[in-house]
Scaffold this motif. Structure first.
Motif, PDB file in Angstrom:
ATOM      1  N   ALA A  52     -39.682 -27.487 -12.185  1.00  0.00           N
ATOM      2  CA  ALA A  52     -40.924 -28.202 -12.512  1.00  0.00           C
ATOM      3  C   ALA A  52     -40.623 -29.412 -13.392  1.00  0.00           C
ATOM      4  N   LEU A  53     -39.727 -29.261 -14.366  1.00  0.00           N
ATOM      5  CA  LEU A  53     -39.337 -30.406 -15.204  1.00  0.00           C
ATOM      6  C   LEU A  53     -38.651 -31.477 -14.369  1.00  0.00           C
ATOM      7  N   LEU A  54     -37.767 -31.070 -13.496  1.00  0.00           N
ATOM      8  CA  LEU A  54     -37.069 -32.041 -12.653  1.00  0.00           C
ATOM      9  C   LEU A  54     -38.044 -32.765 -11.733  1.00  0.00           C
ATOM     10  N   ARG A  55     -38.917 -32.021 -11.093  1.00  0.00           N
ATOM     11  CA  ARG A  55     -39.903 -32.653 -10.196  1.00  0.00           C
ATOM     12  C   ARG A  55     -40.821 -33.599 -10.959  1.00  0.00           C
ATOM     13  N   LEU A  74     -28.047 -31.120 -12.687  1.00  0.00           N
ATOM     14  CA  LEU A  74     -29.314 -31.286 -13.397  1.00  0.00           C
ATOM     15  C   LEU A  74     -29.871 -29.948 -13.855  1.00  0.00           C
ATOM     16  N   ARG A  75     -29.811 -28.954 -13.007  1.00  0.00           N
ATOM     17  CA  ARG A  75     -30.337 -27.636 -13.381  1.00  0.00           C
ATOM     18  C   ARG A  75     -29.563 -27.044 -14.556  1.00  0.00           C
ATOM     19  N   VAL A  76     -28.251 -27.176 -14.534  1.00  0.00           N
ATOM     20  CA  VAL A  76     -27.443 -26.668 -15.646  1.00  0.00           C
ATOM     21  C   VAL A  76     -27.785 -27.423 -16.938  1.00  0.00           C
ATOM     22  N   ALA A  77     -27.859 -28.731 -16.863  1.00  0.00           N
ATOM     23  CA  ALA A  77     -28.147 -29.527 -18.056  1.00  0.00           C
ATOM     24  C   ALA A  77     -29.527 -29.224 -18.621  1.00  0.00           C
ATOM     25  N   LEU A 116     -32.394 -36.920 -17.069  1.00  0.00           N
ATOM     26  CA  LEU A 116     -32.202 -36.007 -18.196  1.00  0.00           C
ATOM     27  C   LEU A 116     -32.705 -36.614 -19.505  1.00  0.00           C
ATOM     28  N   ALA A 117     -32.558 -37.912 -19.676  1.00  0.00           N
ATOM     29  CA  ALA A 117     -33.064 -38.565 -20.893  1.00  0.00           C
ATOM     30  C   ALA A 117     -34.580 -38.439 -20.966  1.00  0.00           C
TER      31      ALA A 117
END
Length: 126
Positions: A52-55, A74-77, A116-117
């Motif tokens: 959800a954060l990535l989307r 991205l998921r790991v970070a 990520l930022a």
């Protein structure tokens, strides 16, 4: 392991079981295996929140459109920044960008860094 499960379209638990068997036969890998397992389990436990954060921050990119390597990094970070203990956001971002430079497309480091930022900024403001 996340990448392998994604690319092979196999359940993460299946990949984890295979890696656990391999790690059991290689005692020198014990410490790194335990940490890798912690990360993968953490990503799986929080997969809905992470995705959800990535989307929500991907700006014009769906998860499905991203390279599989980028999705895994991205998921790991995001797990490290939001749910893991002891990894400051700048360190998680730098590690993901460095891995993207080595493992993914030419544009991936900038994409990974920017995404990520944005997530780090939002989660630090909470």
């Amino acid at each position: 392991m996340l990448y392998a499960a994604d690319v092979r379209r196999r359940p993460v638990q299946e990949i984890l079981a295979a890696e656990a068997a391999r790690a059991a036969s290689e005692p020198a890998r014990q410490a790194s295996w335990l940490y890798a397992r912690e990360i993968v389990d953490g990503v799986v436990d929080h997969d809905d929140e992470i995705d959800a954060l990535l989307r929500g921050h991907a700006q014009g990119w769906s998860l499905e459109r991203m390279p599989a390597v980028d999705r895994a990094l991205l998921r790991v970070a995001v797990w490290e920044m939001c749910f893991g203990a002891g990894v400051p956001a700048p360190v998680a971002i730098a590690e993901a960008v460095r891995a993207a430079e080595e493992l993914s497309t030419e544009g991936s480091p900038g994409f990974v860094n920017g995404l990520l930022a944005r997530i780090a900024k939002e989660t630090q403001e909470r």
